[in-house]
Design a protein around this motif. Structure first.
Motif, PDB file in Angstrom:
ATOM      1  N   MET A 179      35.805  54.665  32.481  1.00 54.93           N
ATOM      2  CA  MET A 179      36.230  53.325  32.887  1.00 54.93           C
ATOM      3  C   MET A 179      37.598  53.393  33.543  1.00 54.93           C
ATOM      4  O   MET A 179      38.505  54.044  33.036  1.00 54.93           O
ATOM      5  N   ALA A 180      37.730  52.737  34.682  1.00 56.18           N
ATOM      6  CA  ALA A 180      38.991  52.719  35.407  1.00 56.18           C
ATOM      7  C   ALA A 180      39.626  51.333  35.309  1.00 56.18           C
ATOM      8  O   ALA A 180      38.943  50.325  35.061  1.00 56.18           O
ATOM      9  N   HIS A 181      40.933  51.306  35.509  1.00 55.17           N
ATOM     10  CA  HIS A 181      41.651  50.033  35.565  1.00 55.17           C
ATOM     11  C   HIS A 181      42.286  49.879  36.937  1.00 55.17           C
ATOM     12  O   HIS A 181      43.010  50.770  37.405  1.00 55.17           O
ATOM     13  N   PHE A 182      42.003  48.758  37.586  1.00 53.92           N
ATOM     14  CA  PHE A 182      42.500  48.469  38.921  1.00 53.92           C
ATOM     15  C   PHE A 182      43.521  47.330  38.872  1.00 53.92           C
ATOM     16  O   PHE A 182      43.341  46.346  38.152  1.00 53.92           O
ATOM     17  N   VAL A 183      44.587  47.487  39.639  1.00 51.86           N
ATOM     18  CA  VAL A 183      45.527  46.389  39.901  1.00 51.86           C
ATOM     19  C   VAL A 183      45.356  46.028  41.369  1.00 51.86           C
ATOM     20  O   VAL A 183      45.555  46.865  42.256  1.00 51.86           O
ATOM     21  N   LEU A 184      44.975  44.786  41.626  1.00 55.59           N
ATOM     22  CA  LEU A 184      44.587  44.339  42.964  1.00 55.59           C
ATOM     23  C   LEU A 184      45.700  43.487  43.564  1.00 55.59           C
ATOM     24  O   LEU A 184      46.100  42.473  42.985  1.00 55.59           O
ATOM     25  N   VAL A 185      46.173  43.904  44.727  1.00 57.44           N
ATOM     26  CA  VAL A 185      47.349  43.285  45.353  1.00 57.44           C
ATOM     27  C   VAL A 185      46.957  42.736  46.719  1.00 57.44           C
ATOM     28  O   VAL A 185      46.453  43.462  47.575  1.00 57.44           O
ATOM     29  N   HIS A 186      47.211  41.472  46.907  1.00 51.24           N
ATOM     30  CA  HIS A 186      46.816  40.773  48.133  1.00 51.24           C
ATOM     31  C   HIS A 186      47.773  41.047  49.288  1.00 51.24           C
ATOM     32  O   HIS A 186      48.842  41.630  49.121  1.00 51.24           O
ATOM     33  N   GLY A 187      47.371  40.590  50.467  1.00 51.81           N
ATOM     34  CA  GLY A 187      48.187  40.730  51.662  1.00 51.81           C
ATOM     35  C   GLY A 187      48.898  39.446  52.033  1.00 51.81           C
ATOM     36  O   GLY A 187      49.050  38.526  51.216  1.00 51.81           O
ATOM     37  N   SER A 188      49.325  39.353  53.281  1.00 54.20           N
ATOM     38  CA  SER A 188      50.139  38.237  53.763  1.00 54.20           C
ATOM     39  C   SER A 188      49.448  36.893  53.547  1.00 54.20           C
ATOM     40  O   SER A 188      48.259  36.738  53.853  1.00 54.20           O
ATOM     41  N   CYS A 189      50.229  35.934  53.033  1.00 51.05           N
ATOM     42  CA  CYS A 189      49.829  34.531  52.950  1.00 51.05           C
ATOM     43  C   CYS A 189      48.721  34.260  51.938  1.00 51.05           C
ATOM     44  O   CYS A 189      48.254  33.122  51.826  1.00 51.05           O
ATOM     45  N   LEU A 190      48.301  35.273  51.197  1.00 56.34           N
ATOM     46  CA  LEU A 190      47.166  35.140  50.293  1.00 56.34           C
ATOM     47  C   LEU A 190      47.635  35.095  48.840  1.00 56.34           C
ATOM     48  O   LEU A 190      48.773  34.773  48.562  1.00 56.34           O
ATOM     49  N   GLY A 191      46.742  35.370  47.906  1.00 55.85           N
ATOM     50  CA  GLY A 191      47.084  35.357  46.493  1.00 55.85           C
ATOM     51  C   GLY A 191      45.998  36.019  45.683  1.00 55.85           C
ATOM     52  O   GLY A 191      44.990  36.506  46.224  1.00 55.85           O
ATOM     53  N   ALA A 192      46.161  36.009  44.381  1.00 52.97           N
ATOM     54  CA  ALA A 192      45.194  36.644  43.486  1.00 52.97           C
ATOM     55  C   ALA A 192      43.798  36.048  43.639  1.00 52.97           C
ATOM     56  O   ALA A 192      42.798  36.710  43.337  1.00 52.97           O
ATOM     57  N   TRP A 193      43.711  34.827  44.125  1.00 51.78           N
ATOM     58  CA  TRP A 193      42.430  34.126  44.245  1.00 51.78           C
ATOM     59  C   TRP A 193      41.424  34.863  45.136  1.00 51.78           C
ATOM     60  O   TRP A 193      40.217  34.692  44.978  1.00 51.78           O
ATOM     61  N   ILE A 194      41.883  35.702  46.049  1.00 48.88           N
ATOM     62  CA  ILE A 194      40.947  36.376  46.951  1.00 48.88           C
ATOM     63  C   ILE A 194      40.066  37.387  46.220  1.00 48.88           C
ATOM     64  O   ILE A 194      38.995  37.751  46.713  1.00 48.88           O
ATOM     65  N   TRP A 195      40.501  37.847  45.052  1.00 49.69           N
ATOM     66  CA  TRP A 195      39.838  38.948  44.349  1.00 49.69           C
ATOM     67  C   TRP A 195      38.818  38.496  43.316  1.00 49.69           C
ATOM     68  O   TRP A 195      38.246  39.331  42.607  1.00 49.69           O
ATOM     69  N   ARG A 196      38.570  37.213  43.182  1.00 53.78           N
ATOM     70  CA  ARG A 196      37.753  36.702  42.066  1.00 53.78           C
ATOM     71  C   ARG A 196      36.426  37.438  41.923  1.00 53.78           C
ATOM     72  O   ARG A 196      36.083  37.934  40.842  1.00 53.78           O
ATOM     73  N   ASP A 197      35.658  37.524  43.000  1.00 53.50           N
ATOM     74  CA  ASP A 197      34.328  38.117  42.912  1.00 53.50           C
ATOM     75  C   ASP A 197      34.389  39.628  42.684  1.00 53.50           C
ATOM     76  O   ASP A 197      33.507  40.203  42.028  1.00 53.50           O
ATOM     77  N   VAL A 198      35.423  40.273  43.221  1.00 58.55           N
ATOM     78  CA  VAL A 198      35.575  41.714  43.023  1.00 58.55           C
ATOM     79  C   VAL A 198      35.910  42.012  41.558  1.00 58.55           C
ATOM     80  O   VAL A 198      35.356  42.952  40.965  1.00 58.55           O
ATOM     81  N   VAL A 199      36.809  41.227  40.978  1.00 60.44           N
ATOM     82  CA  VAL A 199      37.162  41.404  39.568  1.00 60.44           C
ATOM     83  C   VAL A 199      35.916  41.258  38.696  1.00 60.44           C
ATOM     84  O   VAL A 199      35.668  42.065  37.785  1.00 60.44           O
ATOM     85  N   GLN A 200      35.124  40.227  38.977  1.00 60.39           N
ATOM     86  CA  GLN A 200      33.917  40.000  38.185  1.00 60.39           C
ATOM     87  C   GLN A 200      32.941  41.163  38.310  1.00 60.39           C
ATOM     88  O   GLN A 200      32.390  41.650  37.306  1.00 60.39           O
ATOM     89  N   THR A 201      32.732  41.636  39.541  1.00 57.64           N
ATOM     90  CA  THR A 201      31.765  42.714  39.749  1.00 57.64           C
ATOM     91  C   THR A 201      32.243  44.019  39.129  1.00 57.64           C
ATOM     92  O   THR A 201      31.452  44.762  38.531  1.00 57.64           O
ATOM     93  N   LEU A 202      33.526  44.329  39.261  1.00 60.90           N
ATOM     94  CA  LEU A 202      34.045  45.534  38.617  1.00 60.90           C
ATOM     95  C   LEU A 202      33.864  45.463  37.102  1.00 60.90           C
ATOM     96  O   LEU A 202      33.532  46.470  36.454  1.00 60.90           O
TER      97      LEU A 202
END
Length: 235
Positions: free
Chosen positions: A1-24
């Protein structure tokens, strides 16, 4: 099992990763998406933001053996974090991202690209310390291959981006250079030209490609999560 820290780009936020977090999570991994300073629910004034603040925010949530994933401008943020705290980081993943070069800022790297698709796509604040994507350009640049309704969400959640972190050159040492790296090139990207992504990734030992635009977390979250899971196996 791996642990990922997901960091967004310009003008965005943590909200972009919702589906990826769920699938991981469904794959048995753990993932944490963060709001960088002044983004999403983080309330630092935009004109106070620095690249150092980005690095500190990432390092506050980075536990041992984390895989840092930086989207777009987040490539600079995760590298800055690695320079300051390399011992906790298992791998750096650059997702259609700017991959830092020694002594160069993100703005410097951006200007080196043969194509400049953002030249007419940004609103600059009156004090010239921040910018945002023009609402009438977001759909064509970032949501062209995404599910219906993505633009409607993005246009309301995207905010202003501090220029200072992107004007800051990074000094690269063995702290970040010795960490294994992966670049995920997005072959239909309309924000960072794919050929420029490939050029920036020329010294990366592990490069994969996705057939998406600049928002793979919306266009193909399951595919992105699968790539990340495979990267964890490489690590």
């Amino acid at each position: 099992m791996a642990h990922f820290v997901l960091v967004h780009g310009s003008c965005l936020g943590a909200w972009i990763w919702r589906d990826v977090v769920q699938t991981l999570g469904e794959m048995g991994h753990t993932a944490q998406a963060i709001d960088l300073p002044s983004h999403g629910g983080e309330t630092t004034p935009v004109n106070d933001v620095t690249l150092d603040l980005y690095a500190a925010a990432i390092n506050r949530v980075t536990d041992a053996d984390a895989i840092l994933v930086g989207h777009s401008a987040g490539g600079y943020a995760i590298t800055a974090a690695a320079e300051r705290n390399p011992d906790r980081i298992e791998r750096l993943v650059y997702l259609c991202a700017y991959i830092p070069e020694h002594g160069k800022s993100l703005i410097h790297l951006k200007r080196e690209a043969e194509e400049q698709p953002l030249d007419d796509a940004l609103d600059i604040a009156a004090d010239r310390k921040s910018f945002r994507f023009r609402p009438d350009r977001i759909d064509a640049l970032m949501c062209h291959d995404c599910p219906r309704g993505t633009f409607d969400t993005a246009v309301h959640l995207m905010g202003w981006q501090a220029i200072a972190p992107q004007a800051t050159a990074l000094t690269l040492t063995h702290a970040s250079r010795d960490i294994p790296k992966t670049a995920i090139v997005c072959a239909n990207d309309r924000v960072i030209p794919p050929d420029h992504q490939r050029l920036m990734a020329r010294d990366i030992e592990h490069v994969v490609e996705m057939q998406t635009g600049h928002s793979p977390f919306f266009a193909d979250p399951a595919g992105l999560a699968a790539h990340l899971a495979q990267i964890a196996d490489v690590t």
